[in-house]
Design an enzyme around this catalytic site. Sequence first.
Site, PDB file in Angstrom:
ATOM      1  N   LYS A   9     -11.507 -25.757 100.031  1.00  9.23           N
ATOM      2  CA  LYS A   9     -11.128 -25.475 101.331  1.00  9.23           C
ATOM      3  C   LYS A   9     -12.268 -25.047 102.290  1.00  9.23           C
ATOM      4  O   LYS A   9     -13.305 -24.430 102.012  1.00  9.23           O
ATOM      5  CB  LYS A   9     -10.205 -24.008 101.119  1.00  9.23           C
ATOM      6  N   ASP A  42      -9.903 -29.516 102.308  1.00  7.44           N
ATOM      7  CA  ASP A  42      -8.610 -29.123 102.983  1.00  7.44           C
ATOM      8  C   ASP A  42      -9.152 -28.086 104.211  1.00  7.44           C
ATOM      9  O   ASP A  42      -9.449 -27.152 103.798  1.00  7.44           O
ATOM     10  CB  ASP A  42      -7.699 -28.478 101.946  1.00  7.44           C
ATOM     11  N   GLU A  55      -7.380 -33.088 103.828  1.00  6.42           N
ATOM     12  CA  GLU A  55      -6.138 -32.425 104.258  1.00  6.42           C
ATOM     13  C   GLU A  55      -5.927 -32.101 105.866  1.00  6.42           C
ATOM     14  O   GLU A  55      -6.896 -30.975 105.962  1.00  6.42           O
ATOM     15  CB  GLU A  55      -5.510 -31.708 103.234  1.00  6.42           C
ATOM     16  N   ASP A  77      -0.247 -32.814 105.399  1.00  4.30           N
ATOM     17  CA  ASP A  77       0.124 -31.550 104.468  1.00  4.30           C
ATOM     18  C   ASP A  77       1.203 -30.951 105.186  1.00  4.30           C
ATOM     19  O   ASP A  77       2.404 -31.046 105.078  1.00  4.30           O
ATOM     20  CB  ASP A  77      -0.994 -30.844 104.031  1.00  4.30           C
ATOM     21  N   LYS A 122       4.142 -31.067  98.517  1.00  6.97           N
ATOM     22  CA  LYS A 122       4.515 -29.754  97.864  1.00  6.97           C
ATOM     23  C   LYS A 122       6.180 -29.645  97.774  1.00  6.97           C
ATOM     24  O   LYS A 122       6.845 -29.079  99.106  1.00  6.97           O
ATOM     25  CB  LYS A 122       3.908 -28.572  98.467  1.00  6.97           C
TER      26      LYS A 122
END
Length: 362
Positions: free
Chosen positions: A164, A194, A220, A245, A272
Amino acid sequence: MPLKTSFQPYTLEFKFDAGTSRGVLREKETWFIKVWDEANPKIFGLGEAGPLKKLSIDDREDMHQQLAIILRTLEGREHPKSEEEIYQIAKELAGRDFPSVRFALETALLDLLNGGERIIFKNAFTSSGLKIPINGLIWMGHTDSMLLQITDKVAAGFDCIKMKIGSMDFEKECDILDYVRRKYYQKELLIRVDANGAFKVEEALSQLHTLSKYKIHSIEQPIKAGQPEAMRKLCEQSPIGIALDEELIGVYNKSEKEALLREIRPHYIILKPTLAGGIRSCIEWVEIAAAMNIGWWLTSALESNIGLNAICQLAVHLKAISYQGLGTGQLYYNNIPSPLSVESGHIGYNSHVQWDLKDLTL
């Protein structure tokens, strides 16, 4: 025979402060739903609706009441006899406004259809021990904390890490990546990052070129969703793969999906089910992406083992390749004990281990 339903709110407690670009997470609210046939209450299906705070369309204050209304509408219906019938029921009841509930309904009804043993799809994941390669997730935090997380993941056998980024100073984040590449130069370590939309549009391309020095596989959502023209230009010019995403949230009709991917032309999409409208919606995304030669992988949205189990089985059902984002089952003190286990960078299902549902009061 007629269906019966119940549901239960449940607060998942993180084992640590989970840092993201949207803040630090310490707990996550979720809802478990139960569906059974009135004539045979001992056999039941379970699903999970767990919208993400400040991100999911169905992150709303009246979620409890809305879920009760949706499940009341399901009560008394006849037991569905096929996957397609289940997908239609979930679409009808949850619609566009409740993607996490749609996922929960699909999961619970598929579970019930397959005998109420937490089998969502009958495949090698649960029947013969097939293991899925997954990325090791590195949460945001102080530099030392992130380096320790990376060291632990590599030592645990992960060949792919997902880091992240976006909340720290960008140079510090690059220093971490540089350190990782130098320390593990002999290891073929695949690195994904991400940004959760943290980059400014005018700075993003320069930052992507900087990141490319560290042999990054993909990033992402480098910029915030809802800027298709800017995202398209980034995808055209980026030296590393870009994965959509948050951009997929709220895009549920097939024509809308096709139009979005045709306009932006990303290298990858991240699916997701909780955010993307459930299982059937993800299957459709995969079909569209494959036709456009766009890569994809599945990722959990911090579900408990109830939701994570369904996504793992969906990954095998869709013949997913490469590393999936399914390593979140170890995040919580009070997760639902299950046959799921992570070992050497893979998630598997130990059929000799029983589900422990004692904390559920459905």
